[in-house]
Write an enzyme that holds these catalytic residues in place. Structure first.
Site, mmCIF file in Angstrom:
data_model
loop_
_atom_site.group_PDB
_atom_site.id
_atom_site.type_symbol
_atom_site.label_atom_id
_atom_site.label_comp_id
_atom_site.label_asym_id
_atom_site.label_seq_id
_atom_site.Cartn_x
_atom_site.Cartn_y
_atom_site.Cartn_z
ATOM 1 N N HIS A 181 0.838 -1.280 -0.067
ATOM 2 C CA HIS A 181 0.099 -0.298 -0.173
ATOM 3 C C HIS A 181 0.910 1.247 -0.114
ATOM 4 C CE1 HIS A 181 0.058 -0.304 4.729
ATOM 5 N NE2 HIS A 181 0.421 0.924 4.364
ATOM 6 N N ASP A 186 0.162 -7.481 1.128
ATOM 7 C CA ASP A 186 0.316 -6.114 1.314
ATOM 8 C C ASP A 186 2.056 -5.865 1.717
ATOM 9 O OD1 ASP A 186 0.034 -3.412 1.672
ATOM 10 O OD2 ASP A 186 -0.482 -3.562 3.690
ATOM 11 N N SER A 209 4.504 2.797 7.705
ATOM 12 C CA SER A 209 4.403 1.785 6.867
ATOM 13 C C SER A 209 5.566 1.192 6.046
ATOM 14 C CB SER A 209 3.261 2.015 5.881
ATOM 15 O OG SER A 209 1.972 1.554 6.604
#
Length: 475
Positions: free
Chosen positions: A179, A208, A296
């Site tokens: 992402h 992911d 992230s």
């Protein structure tokens, strides 16, 4: 894992779709997602090969703007535990690859060697291996669902979001979240104060995870790979990344829990600013070390400075750090990264069945023998389930001794295994309990089909092996 249209398969009735439980729960709890926000910094390609010095960033207005940036990190996290992660350690899964992942200069951190505290020693060891990732998109094409577009029509690449990554090899292979880089038209990575153009090598949206490559990089410092199978609740950890664009930031905490699992379906992903891809987060590490927008893809390391997880999600009412963050276990993440670096399509374990949920309501309605579990609506020819004797109409109630409350439970259990692993299923067949050993197969064929065919069939069906033409979910 529900029959989206209430179809009745051959061999027995399919319990009806209970609805989007994850989306309902998110609405009920009020937990808020993160969204990527647009930047206005144009992309400047490097005109000379390799790296260039990066100017130090201002801590004034730019920092304030960066506080509203970050990757799409939203998810309501399920609290069920599903056993210990079984994915192979990346250091032993090369399969003859010439690319060696992780540092070969390992060892324990000894804070006393340089009169450093433990956090200081771990940060000194690990910080050179964690990078900032700047994502650029073409404004004339819009912001890939994040609500921003340019009227200029110039097609200028503009910085749209940011994230973090972890160096795996000296020549610039970097692991991050899918992402973070999804929809990017160009990437730049900052490593120890030097900036490189970068490109996406490959992705695994269902996990992911993604791998990017810093162009013309050499002699980088790969992180040392740890072991996420043996984590102890309460042990010390550190998160490293670029929260709100503040590069090379660290935060400390503990392992709050392990085996936290969740499936984010396509509709939930789209509602939370994602691409609509179903993502399976199995057996994640929960930590109270701070994870914020921009973290992230960054590193979760242990007290020896070894990578044990890839920071990925938080649960929060406010949209910012609330003390509950999650990381993908390194043993699983590095296995996927190794496959991508080796030029392979990442594969996952597969049982080879279509499933629906069983609950008390539909058990009473259809006269089922149990009121929880995963109902087998179809068994695919040649699969591990077919070879082991699983039949349509079976209700799977246990997986390696752990209770299976729903079809989603079973999907998460399977994702925590490798192709070729043997598992024991407890099955209720017409009121009789059976123990059946199954050798899990691989979803490589359905993964290839997914790459070649983007039809409107169920993403879970294409992802996890369903190929029967219905919208029943598969595993």
């Amino acid at each position: 894992m529900t029959d989206m249209h209430g179809n009745t398969p051959v061999g027995g009735p399919v319990p009806p779709n209970p609805g989007d439980e994850h989306a309902q729960h998110a609405a009920q709890t009020g937990q808020q997602p993160y969204y990527q926000q647009p930047y206005q910094q144009p992309y400047q390609p490097q005109h000379t090969p390799g790296k260039v010095a990066v100017e130090k960033k201002s801590h004034g207005l730019r920092t304030f703007l960066l506080a509203f940036a970050g990757a799409a990190l939203a998810c309501v996290i399920g609290l069920g535990g599903f056993g210990i992660w079984q994915a192979a350690n990346g250091s032993s899964s090369n399969g003859g690859s010439q690319t060696v992942i992780g540092s070969t200069e390992g060892g324990s951190v000894n804070a006393n060697d340089e009169d450093l505290t433990l956090p200081e020693a771990v940060a000194k060891k690990s910080l050179p291996s964690v990078v900032a990732i700047d994502v650029y998109t073409n404004q004339s094409a819009g912001m890939y669902g994040y609500g921003y577009s340019s009227n200029s029509g110039s097609g200028t690449l503009t910085q749209s979001s940011l994230g973090s990554g972890v160096v795996l090899t000296k020549d610039g292979y970097i692991i991050t979240n899918n992402h973070v880089v999804e929809g990017a038209d160009a990437l730049k990575v900052t490593i120890e104060g030097e900036q490189y153009d970068a490109e996406v090598v490959g992705t695994d949206p269902s996990s992911d995870l993604a791998v990017v490559k810093a162009k013309n990089a050499s002699d980088l410092k790969p992180i040392e790979i740890g072991d996420s199978d043996n984590l102890i609740i309460g042990e010390w950890v550190m998160t490293i990344g670029s929260p709100f664009g503040l590069e090379q930031s660290v935060a400390t905490g503990i392992v709050s829990a392990t085996s936290r699992s969740q499936i984010m379906d396509g509709s939930s992903s789209a509602q939370q600013g994602g691409s609509g891809t179903t993502t399976i987060y199995a057996n994640m590490i929960q930590t109270d070390a701070a994870i914020n927008p921009g973290n992230s893809g960054g590193a979760l390391v242990d007290s020896d400075g070894k990578l044990i997880g890839i920071n990925t999600l938080i649960t929060s009412y406010s949209g910012n750090y609330s003390g509950v963050g999650f990381a993908i276990p390194v043993n699983y993440a590095v296995n996927i990264a190794q496959q991508i670096i080796d030029g392979k399509t990442p594969t996952h374990a597969q049982l080879g069945v279509s499933l629906s949920n069983v609950n008390a309501q539909n058990a009473q309605r259809y006269g089922l023998s149990v009121d929880s579990g995963a109902y087998v609506a179809n068994v695919y020819s040649g699969s591990g389930a077919a070879e082991a004797g699983i039949e349509k109409g079976d209700i799977i109630t246990k997986f390696d001794g752990n209770n299976v409350e729903s079809a989603s439970d079973l999907m998460l259990d399977i994702r925590a295994k490798n192709p070729g692993d043997k598992v024991t299923l407890e099955v209720n067949r017409n009121g009789e309990t059976k123990q059946i050993e199954v050798t899990l197969g691989s979803d490589d064929s359905s993964q290839s089909a997914t790459q070649q065919n983007s039809s409107s069939s169920s993403m879970l069906e294409r992802l996890l092996g369903g190929n029967g033409g219905s919208n029943q979910n598969a595993a």
